[in-house]
Design an enzyme around this catalytic site. Sequence first.
Site, PDB file in Angstrom:
ATOM      1  N   LYS A 196       0.860  -1.179   0.000  1.00 45.65           N
ATOM      2  CA  LYS A 196       0.000   0.000   0.000  1.00 45.65           C
ATOM      3  C   LYS A 196       0.898   1.231   0.000  1.00 45.65           C
ATOM      4  O   LYS A 196       1.654   1.463   0.939  1.00 45.65           O
ATOM      5  CB  LYS A 196      -0.917   0.019   1.215  1.00 45.65           C
ATOM      6  CG  LYS A 196      -1.855   1.221   1.245  1.00 45.65           C
ATOM      7  CD  LYS A 196      -2.765   1.169   2.456  1.00 45.65           C
ATOM      8  CE  LYS A 196      -3.707   2.366   2.497  1.00 45.65           C
ATOM      9  NZ  LYS A 196      -4.609   2.316   3.672  1.00 45.65           N
ATOM     10  N   LYS A 254      -2.148  -1.499  -3.716  1.00 48.18           N
ATOM     11  CA  LYS A 254      -3.025  -0.331  -3.694  1.00 48.18           C
ATOM     12  C   LYS A 254      -2.165   0.912  -3.828  1.00 48.18           C
ATOM     13  O   LYS A 254      -1.166   1.026  -3.120  1.00 48.18           O
ATOM     14  CB  LYS A 254      -3.803  -0.289  -2.380  1.00 48.18           C
ATOM     15  CG  LYS A 254      -4.785   0.864  -2.266  1.00 48.18           C
ATOM     16  CD  LYS A 254      -5.492   0.836  -0.923  1.00 48.18           C
ATOM     17  CE  LYS A 254      -6.473   1.996  -0.826  1.00 48.18           C
ATOM     18  NZ  LYS A 254      -7.167   2.028   0.485  1.00 48.18           N
TER      19      LYS A 254
END
Length: 329
Positions: A196, A254
């Site tokens: 992320k 992400k």
Amino acid sequence: MYPLNRNRRLRTNEAVRSLVRETAITPDDFIVPLFVVEGKNIKEEIASMPGYYRMSLDLLKKEVKEVWKLGLKSVLLFVKVPENLKDNAGTEALNAEGLMQRAIKTVKDAVPEMLVMTDVALDPYSSFGHDGIVSEGKIINDDTTAVLAEMGLSHAKAGADILAPSDMMDGRIFEIRSLLEDEGFYDTGIMSYSAKYASAFYGPFRDALDSAPVDAENIPKNKNTYQMDPANRDEAIRETLMDIEEGADIVMVKPGLCYLDIVRDIKNAVNVPVAVYQVSGEYAMIKAASEKGWLDHDAVVLEQLTAIKRAGAAMIASYFAKEAVKLIS
């Protein structure tokens, strides 16, 4: 060699193009993010995410039934926590009758077969808007992971199928998995946000949950000390392999489109499913440009989703999920 080989022969019409197509999107590819708020009969459009809403539990029940009828079988729950319940310790996150715990039960009551995933992070509950406990201007790792493990356990007790830790604290997968095992939740899955990035694409999401870092003295203004540097590639592999060793069943990259090289790197490096989150900023940009008439909305949506799957995603968390399945049907 040309002219014996002509690549255009397999592009002549839609029938042959579909026959040789390498990547196809189906309803089974999608995870549907849903935003939940307290109250009754509430459906608030998120200003920076046109066409997407926060819903109270009564309307959440209707929404998941509609989602299921469309062939979508997985939801990812996020909650907007009232300000008076926020603190620096994530106390409300452990409330067995908290909004998340009730949301899980609402979905399971409405559609028992629905796969329920839950966000495990402190930022919706934090008075400082951070994914961890703040002390002397720093995000404290180990104290945070202890709370995250208890938070995950409370979600499992409420009926969650898969926990989705999105915080990026070191060692949190091990802490969560260990507690789940100790408490007998052997079948509860973990989908780790393994890579992320500290991205600029999260703005609309933070608007949706009012979870941006607060602007205050001695409070970090961003999440750069725990989310990954967008410039780094090899680090994503290290992070992902560590999460798998600690007990993650699914790993996630992400955001999506700007990180497709990372998706392919991780797909080539691991033997577990790889998820991708097509984030709020990606959604908002398409909506804004298409409203201006600068892009063909439907074509761009399907092209981006196809690119994400082509890169190696086994599943995609996307705010376009409902629209996409209607288009591909």
